[in-house]
Design a protein around this motif. Structure first.
Motif, short mmCIF file in Angstrom:
data_model
loop_
_atom_site.label_atom_id
_atom_site.label_comp_id
_atom_site.label_asym_id
_atom_site.label_seq_id
_atom_site.Cartn_x
_atom_site.Cartn_y
_atom_site.Cartn_z
N SER A 1 11.42 2.65 -6.69
CA SER A 1 11.63 2.29 -7.68
C SER A 1 13.02 1.23 -7.92
O SER A 1 13.18 0.56 -8.41
N ASN A 2 13.93 1.86 -6.89
CA ASN A 2 15.24 0.53 -6.45
C ASN A 2 14.68 -0.53 -5.33
O ASN A 2 15.95 -0.82 -4.94
N LEU A 3 13.99 -0.73 -4.79
CA LEU A 3 13.37 -1.51 -3.57
C LEU A 3 14.00 -1.20 -2.21
O LEU A 3 14.71 -1.78 -1.68
N THR A 4 14.29 -0.37 -2.29
CA THR A 4 14.78 1.19 -1.06
C THR A 4 12.63 1.55 -0.25
O THR A 4 12.26 1.35 -0.93
N PHE A 5 13.21 1.40 0.96
CA PHE A 5 12.16 1.47 1.77
C PHE A 5 12.46 1.26 3.20
O PHE A 5 13.48 0.86 3.73
N ALA A 6 11.19 1.62 4.40
CA ALA A 6 11.60 1.70 5.35
C ALA A 6 10.29 1.78 6.52
O ALA A 6 9.12 1.76 6.19
N ALA A 7 10.67 0.63 6.80
CA ALA A 7 9.59 -0.65 7.80
C ALA A 7 8.77 0.06 8.82
O ALA A 7 7.52 0.02 9.48
N ALA A 8 9.19 1.04 9.51
CA ALA A 8 9.21 1.59 11.01
C ALA A 8 8.51 2.81 11.04
O ALA A 8 8.36 3.32 9.67
N TRP A 9 7.87 2.83 11.72
CA TRP A 9 6.69 3.67 12.45
C TRP A 9 5.66 3.54 11.05
O TRP A 9 4.99 4.52 10.89
N ALA A 10 5.30 2.44 10.49
CA ALA A 10 4.26 2.05 9.53
C ALA A 10 3.03 2.42 10.24
O ALA A 10 2.35 2.26 10.76
N SER A 11 2.28 2.93 9.06
CA SER A 11 1.05 2.77 9.39
C SER A 11 0.35 1.43 9.48
O SER A 11 0.31 0.00 9.36
N GLY A 12 -0.73 1.29 9.71
CA GLY A 12 -1.87 -0.28 10.25
C GLY A 12 -1.85 -0.48 11.52
O GLY A 12 -1.17 -0.50 12.75
N ALA A 13 -3.00 -1.13 11.98
CA ALA A 13 -3.82 -1.53 13.69
C ALA A 13 -2.88 -2.53 13.97
O ALA A 13 -2.55 -2.66 15.17
N GLY A 14 -2.37 -3.19 12.89
CA GLY A 14 -1.63 -4.52 13.84
C GLY A 14 -0.01 -4.05 13.53
O GLY A 14 0.43 -5.08 14.02
N SER A 15 0.21 -3.47 13.15
CA SER A 15 2.17 -3.09 12.76
C SER A 15 2.72 -2.37 13.78
O SER A 15 2.16 -2.37 14.95
N ALA B 1 5.48 -4.03 7.31
CA ALA B 1 6.16 -3.64 6.04
C ALA B 1 5.02 -3.56 4.68
O ALA B 1 5.14 -3.07 3.61
N ASP B 2 3.10 -4.65 4.98
CA ASP B 2 3.21 -4.42 3.65
C ASP B 2 2.11 -2.49 4.36
O ASP B 2 1.92 -1.91 3.08
N GLY B 3 2.67 -1.86 5.03
CA GLY B 3 2.24 -0.43 5.01
C GLY B 3 3.20 0.40 4.57
O GLY B 3 3.08 1.43 4.38
N ALA B 4 4.22 -0.48 4.06
CA ALA B 4 5.98 0.28 3.71
C ALA B 4 5.55 0.96 2.09
O ALA B 4 4.90 0.23 1.81
N THR B 5 6.43 2.43 1.99
CA THR B 5 6.24 2.49 0.44
C THR B 5 8.07 2.15 0.09
O THR B 5 8.84 2.60 0.24
N VAL B 6 7.80 1.31 -1.28
CA VAL B 6 8.90 0.84 -1.67
C VAL B 6 9.46 1.26 -3.23
O VAL B 6 8.57 2.09 -3.67
N LEU C 1 9.33 -11.86 2.98
CA LEU C 1 8.52 -10.68 2.10
C LEU C 1 7.17 -10.90 1.64
O LEU C 1 6.78 -11.89 1.72
N PRO C 2 6.72 -9.35 1.38
CA PRO C 2 5.34 -9.40 1.37
C PRO C 2 5.56 -9.34 -0.31
O PRO C 2 6.54 -9.66 -1.10
N SER C 3 4.95 -10.88 -1.24
CA SER C 3 4.40 -11.51 -2.42
C SER C 3 5.18 -10.14 -3.34
O SER C 3 5.77 -10.59 -4.66
N SER C 4 4.28 -9.14 -3.08
CA SER C 4 4.98 -8.34 -4.12
C SER C 4 5.31 -7.92 -4.55
O SER C 4 6.88 -7.49 -5.12
N HIS D 1 1.29 -1.29 -0.54
CA HIS D 1 0.08 -0.09 -0.01
C HIS D 1 1.30 1.21 0.53
O HIS D 1 1.64 1.30 0.80
N LEU D 2 0.13 1.76 -0.86
CA LEU D 2 0.88 3.71 -0.78
C LEU D 2 0.81 4.38 0.45
O LEU D 2 0.04 3.96 1.21
N ARG D 3 1.75 5.12 1.29
CA ARG D 3 1.56 5.41 1.96
C ARG D 3 2.85 6.80 1.51
O ARG D 3 3.47 6.77 0.41
N ARG D 4 3.52 8.41 2.81
CA ARG D 4 4.51 8.87 2.65
C ARG D 4 5.47 8.15 2.11
O ARG D 4 5.56 7.38 3.07
N ARG D 5 6.50 8.65 1.25
CA ARG D 5 7.63 7.80 0.80
C ARG D 5 9.09 8.67 1.96
O ARG D 5 8.92 9.50 2.05
#
Length: 370
Positions: A290-304, A283-288, A353-356, A2-6
Motif C-alpha cells: 500500500s505504500n508503493l514498496t515492492f521488490a522485483a528481484a526473483w520475480a515470476s514469469g518466463a521472460g523475467s 516488475a509486472d510480476g511483483a506485489t506492490v 513503470l507499469p501503468s497501474s 499481478h499478485l504474488r507472495r508479499r
C-alpha cells in the motif's frame, strides 16, 4: 500488477520521521548541491502544472538513478524554468541519511528505509515514489567469451569466494561447449551503502537461500579477495580494467561502459539477458504494498530477468511550507508523466513503470502537503 507472495520489505518506511527541513527550503541551497549534477538533453512534450512556482529542490542518493536524474532535470528545465533541481549521487544509504539530516528535499533510494534506520526520521511519514526499474547485470571481462550464462547457485558461490577460477565445473556446466580459461576470478563489489547491493543480495537470498550465506543488506562483509568501488560507475571501472573480473552493475552503466554481461537463469528455468523489456516483465510480476514498496528481484514469469530492481524518490509527506510542497509535486509529477520522465527511460537503458503502478504514484502526490 499481478499478485504474488508479499516481500518483507515494506513495513519500515510506512511512518518515519525527520529532523526539521528548514535546511532544504526552496529559498536556500543544500550543502550537497556542490556535488549535484544537472545534465543536458532535449525535453519531451509535457505540460507544466506549476507555472507560478519557483525555487530550488536538492536531492541525493541512488547511483542507479543518476543518469535518469541528469536527463530528467535538463528536460524539466524547459518545462518549468522557474524551478532548479540538483541531484548528487553517492548511494542509496547516503540519500536516506541526507533526507533524515534535513539537507535535501528528496532522496533517491533503491530499497526501503531499513528498520534500524527508522529512528533517524523521528516519526514523520515518508512517501515512496517509484520512478524507475532496471536490471542489475552480471558484468564481466573475459576475453573470447561473449555469451556467458550463469545460474543463481553459481553466482552465489562466485561472490562468496567458493568458485575461484573461470573453468570451474559449475561455470562449465552452465556453459556447455564454451572454452573457459583457467584464469582466476576477481569479484567487483560496492564500497558504499548501496541499494544495488541490497537488491543483488536479495536476489541471491530469495533464489538460493540454502547456498547464499552473506545475507541481504546495503552493505555486505565480502570476502577479502573482493575489490570494492564507489557507485555503479566504480564497480564498472574495476570490471573494465581487470581481466577475469565480474561485478554487479546496473544495466545503464554497464551499457555506457561497454561491458559484456551474462544471461541469468530465472525462476522458470530460462536464461534471460538483462534488458529494459525483461526488467518490465519482472516488475509486472511483483506485489506492490500500500505504500508503493515492492521488490522485483526473483520475480515470476518466463521472460523475467531475475536480478531486476527498482528505485524510489523518498519525500516527507509534510513539508515545511506550501512552496516546497508545490515544487516537489511539480518535479515528481514530471518524473511520473508518460510524456515526461517516463518517456526518457527507454533511451537511457531503464524500464518505465507499469501503468497501474505509475497511476498509484501519481495519485499519491496529493499526500504531499505544506
Amino acid at each position: 500488477m499481478h499478485l504474488r507472495r508479499r516481500r518483507q520489505v515494506t513495513t519500515a518506511g510506512l511512518a518515519v520521521c525527520a529532523v526539521a527541513l528548514a535546511a532544504c527550503s526552496s529559498s536556500s541551497s543544500s550543502s550537497s548541491s556542490s556535488s549535484a549534477s544537472t545534465g543536458s538533453s532535449s525535453a519531451p512534450a509535457a505540460a507544466s502544472s506549476s507555472a507560478s512556482v519557483s525555487g530550488t529542490l536538492n536531492g541525493s542518493g541512488s547511483t542507479f538513478q543518476t543518469v535518469f536524474q541528469q536527463s530528467a532535470i535538463a528536460a524539466f528545465r524547459s518545462v518549468d524554468s522557474g524551478i532548479t533541481v540538483n541531484y548528487g549521487s553517492g548511494g542509496s544509504g547516503k540519500g536516506r541519511t541526507d533526507l533524515a539530516s534535513g539537507v535535501v528535499n528528496y532522496a533517491g533510494s533503491d530499497s526501503p528505509i531499513p528498520a534500524a534506520d527508522v529512528p533517524l526520521f523521528k516519526g514523520k511519514t515518508v512517501l515512496y515514489f517509484p520512478v524507475i526499474i532496471g536490471p542489475i547485470t552480471m558484468a564481466y571481462n573475459l576475453s573470447g567469451v561473449s555469451n556467458l550464462k550463469l545460474d543463481p547457485t553459481t553466482i552465489a558461490k562466485i561472490f562468496q569466494g567458493q568458485i575461484k577460477t573461470w573453468n570451474d565445473p559449475a561455470i562449465k556446466a552452465d556453459n556447455p561447449g564454451v572454452s573457459l580459461p583457467s584464469s582466476p576470478i576477481t569479484t567487483a563489489v560496492r564500497s558504499d551503502s548501496s541499494g544495488t547491493t541490497q537488491n543483488f543480495t536479495l536476489f541471491l537470498k530469495d533464489a538460493v537461500p540454502s547456498v547464499w550465506t552473506l545475507g541481504s543488506s546495503s552493505t555486505i562483509k565480502w570476502p577479502s579477495t573482493a575489490r570494492a568501488g564507489s557507485g555503479n560507475a566504480g564497480v564498472a571501472q574495476i570490471v573494465k580494467s581487470t581481466s577475469g573480473a565480474i561485478g554487479y552493475v546496473d544495466y545503464a552503466t554497464a551499457k555506457a561502459s561497454g561491458l559484456s554481461f551474462a544471461s541469468v537463469k530465472n525462476s522458470s528455468g530460462a536464461y534471460i539477458a538483462p534488458s529494459p523489456s525483461s526488467a518490465s516483465a519482472a516488475a509486472d510480476g511483483a506485489t506492490v504494498a500500500s505504500n508503493l514498496t515492492f521488490a522485483a528481484a526473483w520475480a515470476s514469469g518466463a521472460g523475467s530477468y531475475p536480478i531486476t530492481y527498482q528505485s524510489w524518490d523518498l519525500v516527507y509527506a509534510q513539508q515545511p511550507n506550501a512552496n516546497d510542497a508545490a515544487l516537489l509535486k511539480a518535479y515528481l509529477g514530471y518524473l511520473l508523466s508518460p510524456t515526461g520522465g517516463q518517456q526518457l527511460l527507454g533511451g537511457l537503458g531503464y524500464a518505465p513503470l507499469p501503468s497501474s503502478l505509475d497511476q498509484k504514484a501519481v495519485a499519491q502526490l496529493s499526500m504531499i502537503t505544506g
